[in-house]
Design an enzyme around this catalytic site. Structure first.
Site, PDB file in Angstrom:
ATOM      1  N   CYS A 310       0.858  -1.183   0.000  1.00 24.11           N
ATOM      2  CA  CYS A 310       0.000   0.000   0.000  1.00 24.11           C
ATOM      3  C   CYS A 310       0.895   1.234   0.000  1.00 24.11           C
ATOM      4  O   CYS A 310       1.970   1.222   0.600  1.00 24.11           O
ATOM      5  CB  CYS A 310      -0.882  -0.017   1.244  1.00 24.11           C
ATOM      6  N   LEU A 312       0.821   5.746  -0.034  1.00 23.59           N
ATOM      7  CA  LEU A 312       0.039   6.977   0.065  1.00 23.59           C
ATOM      8  C   LEU A 312       0.959   8.166   0.272  1.00 23.59           C
ATOM      9  O   LEU A 312       1.869   8.121   1.113  1.00 23.59           O
ATOM     10  CB  LEU A 312      -0.938   6.906   1.247  1.00 23.59           C
ATOM     11  N   THR A 313       0.733   9.220  -0.489  1.00 24.26           N
ATOM     12  CA  THR A 313       1.293  10.535  -0.179  1.00 24.26           C
ATOM     13  C   THR A 313       0.127  11.398   0.297  1.00 24.26           C
ATOM     14  O   THR A 313      -0.899  11.497  -0.393  1.00 24.26           O
ATOM     15  CB  THR A 313       1.931  11.187  -1.420  1.00 24.26           C
ATOM     16  N   GLN A 318       1.359  16.196  -2.016  1.00 23.76           N
ATOM     17  CA  GLN A 318       1.330  15.617  -3.355  1.00 23.76           C
ATOM     18  C   GLN A 318       1.862  16.606  -4.390  1.00 23.76           C
ATOM     19  O   GLN A 318       1.996  17.798  -4.132  1.00 23.76           O
ATOM     20  CB  GLN A 318      -0.088  15.165  -3.703  1.00 23.76           C
ATOM     21  N   LYS A 320       4.841  16.732  -5.427  1.00 20.46           N
ATOM     22  CA  LYS A 320       6.195  17.170  -5.071  1.00 20.46           C
ATOM     23  C   LYS A 320       7.227  16.078  -5.293  1.00 20.46           C
ATOM     24  O   LYS A 320       8.381  16.226  -4.897  1.00 20.46           O
ATOM     25  CB  LYS A 320       6.231  17.620  -3.600  1.00 20.46           C
ATOM     26  N   GLY A 321       6.816  14.972  -5.900  1.00 24.65           N
ATOM     27  CA  GLY A 321       7.747  13.891  -6.202  1.00 24.65           C
ATOM     28  C   GLY A 321       7.903  12.861  -5.100  1.00 24.65           C
ATOM     29  O   GLY A 321       8.696  11.925  -5.228  1.00 24.65           O
ATOM     30  N   TYR A 322       7.121  12.983  -4.006  1.00 21.08           N
ATOM     31  CA  TYR A 322       7.275  12.041  -2.904  1.00 21.08           C
ATOM     32  C   TYR A 322       6.760  10.643  -3.257  1.00 21.08           C
ATOM     33  O   TYR A 322       7.309   9.635  -2.794  1.00 21.08           O
ATOM     34  CB  TYR A 322       6.567  12.557  -1.653  1.00 21.08           C
ATOM     35  N   GLY A 323       5.703  10.567  -4.052  1.00 22.92           N
ATOM     36  CA  GLY A 323       5.189   9.255  -4.456  1.00 22.92           C
ATOM     37  C   GLY A 323       6.233   8.476  -5.246  1.00 22.92           C
ATOM     38  O   GLY A 323       6.446   7.275  -5.028  1.00 22.92           O
ATOM     39  N   GLU A 344       2.108  -5.084  -5.100  1.00 26.19           N
ATOM     40  CA  GLU A 344       0.992  -6.014  -4.930  1.00 26.19           C
ATOM     41  C   GLU A 344      -0.077  -5.759  -5.982  1.00 26.19           C
ATOM     42  O   GLU A 344      -0.385  -4.616  -6.315  1.00 26.19           O
ATOM     43  CB  GLU A 344       0.411  -5.856  -3.521  1.00 26.19           C
TER      44      GLU A 344
END
Length: 444
Positions: A310, A312-313, A318, A320-323, A344
């Site tokens: 799983c 989530l950002t 969001q 900002k490239g974190y994902g 998964e």
């Protein structure tokens, strides 16, 4: 300071009644005043359209109508649920609607003055429609509305999907306060029954305990001695830190994280058995502590070689490239384990879009720099990306051919550059030299 766009006021008060109507004439005879309801009756009788509209109310669940959204324009909606307005009349309801052009996360309670009753279509008993991801949205809209999701319901049959959507159809929590942000929620989350009447929850941003009132949070913050997620800090680069949290050792924190994440993820299930999972919590750090940006989870032991369950950002962080950072980090852990990994399944269409972008950037960057032939097995060993994911990515880019019983990669530099440009920026880089981590299997 809020993370989401301003929405129109959604109070529970009914529209003010007109108690000071001009006196109706009764043939000019003021000595015989009409009954008090006569003015309203006269207006309705003289305006057939208004009489027809009043006859529609209250709207039935399933009704389709045009609704004014926060952009000031009317959009088609479907009524999902309704509830009476406190101290209102027999037809005074507010309606929970789904905007059929948009993702379910934009569903909301609306007032009568937002609905265009001239556009009402009769309520219909429909079967479950195609999954929200099949709605007609442009690629730009999809990218704008979601950075990275890896959930999906594609494996559900129609009955299971109907049961899921019925159970989760109405958001139970409208907003949360987390640190300095007030965040509008997107989906239903199965909080304990005592929170059923709460519209807003207040989270401690460090231990993730949640409360009903601001005063409770303030009292809690004076006693809470955490300034970062529980667990081990396994990465720090500049102001970014990553903490590994064992669901078995920190069960309450892990469960609270799942409750929080479910408000922004449309998963079919919420994992209560957190003992089997590790949670990797990404934080921005300052002198006040380490503030959660997002996270991903993974099974401690996955027979299917899943390296991410799983992801989530949080909405304020969001775009900002974190994902992309979280995806890249999951593969760096796989490299440390000496394994290949894959997210998964099933992937949603947006999840596939995020991963396909990552796979494209990593693989094409290697192909650009590599001299001579290279096999899919070698690419997999270098990147920890599963061979099947490499093959599907290169096939989608038409960079692979099947010749004489084997796959051959066609790496024309101009074609690679074109695909790399289309894949977009890679986001924040993971500085592997700052990763200090021992794989779970090696821990006592």
């Amino acid at each position: 300071m809020g993370s989401s766009a301003n929405t129109e006021t959604n109070g529970n008060g009914a529209p003010p009644s007109s108690n000071q109507m001009p006196p109706a004439t009764n043939g000019g005879d003021a000595s015989h005043p009409p009954p008090s309801s006569a003015p309203d009756q006269a207006i309705i009788e003289s305006d057939p359209s208004k009489k027809r509209k009043m006859g529609m109310l209250p709207l039935e669940v399933g009704t389709r109508v045009m609704c004014r959204w926060r952009d000031g324009k009317h959009h088609p909606v479907k009524v999902i649920e309704r509830r009476r307005i406190h101290n209102g009349g027999p037809n005074d309801y507010e309606y929970y609607v789904h905007y059929t052009e948009f993702n379910r996360r934009l569903d909301e309670w609306t007032q009568m003055d937002q609905l265009d009753l001239d556009s009402v279509e009769c309520a219909v008993d429909e079967k479950v429609e195609d999954k929200v991801t099949s709605l007609k949205m442009t690629r730009h809209q999809k990218r704008k509305i979601d950075e990275t999701h890896v959930e999906g319901h594609e494996e559900l049959d129609a009955a299971s999907l109907r049961e899921h959507e019925e159970f989760t159809k109405v958001k139970n929590i409208a907003t949360i306060e987390l640190g300095k942000y007030e965040i509008e929620t997107w989906y239903f989350s199965p909080f304990p029954p005592e929170y059923n009447e709460c519209v807003k929850l207040f989270f401690c941003e460090f231990c993730l305990n949640f409360m009903k009132r601001k005063e409770q949070l303030q009292r809690h913050m004076r006693k809470c001695d955490l300034k970062h997620p529980p667990g081990d800090e396994i990465y720090r680069s500049g102001t970014l830190s990553m903490f590994e949290v064992d669901g078995k050792k920190n069960k309450v924190y892990a469960q609270n994280l799942c409750y929080l994440a479910k408000l922004f993820l449309d998963h079919k299930t919420l994992y209560y058995d957190v003992d089997l999972f590790l949670f990797y919590v990404l934080c921005e750090c300052d002198d006040r502590g380490c503030h959660m940006v997002g996270y991903f989870s993974k099974e401690k032991h996955s027979e299917e070689a899943y390296n991410l369950a799983c992801i989530l950002t949080l909405p304020p962080y969001q775009r900002k490239g974190y994902g992309k950072f979280l995806i890249a980090f999951s593969y760096e852990l796989s490299k440390k384990e000496g394994k290949v990994g894959t997210p998964e399944r099933p992937l949603s269409d947006l999840g596939l879009l995020s991963y396909r972008g990552y796979w494209t950037r990593v693989l094409l960057d290697i192909l650009k720099k590599h001299k001579g032939n290279i096999s899919i097995k070698e690419l997999s060993d270098m990147t920890a990306i599963k061979a099947e994911d490499i093959l599907s990515t290169l096939q989608s880019l038409e960079l692979i051919q099947y010749r004489k019983g084997q796959h051959v990669i066609c790496a024309d530099p101009k074609v690679l550059d074109r695909h790399l440009k289309a894949a977009g920026r890679g986001g924040l880089d993971v500085d592997v030299s700052k990763l200090i981590w021992t794989p779970y299997r090696d821990q006592s």
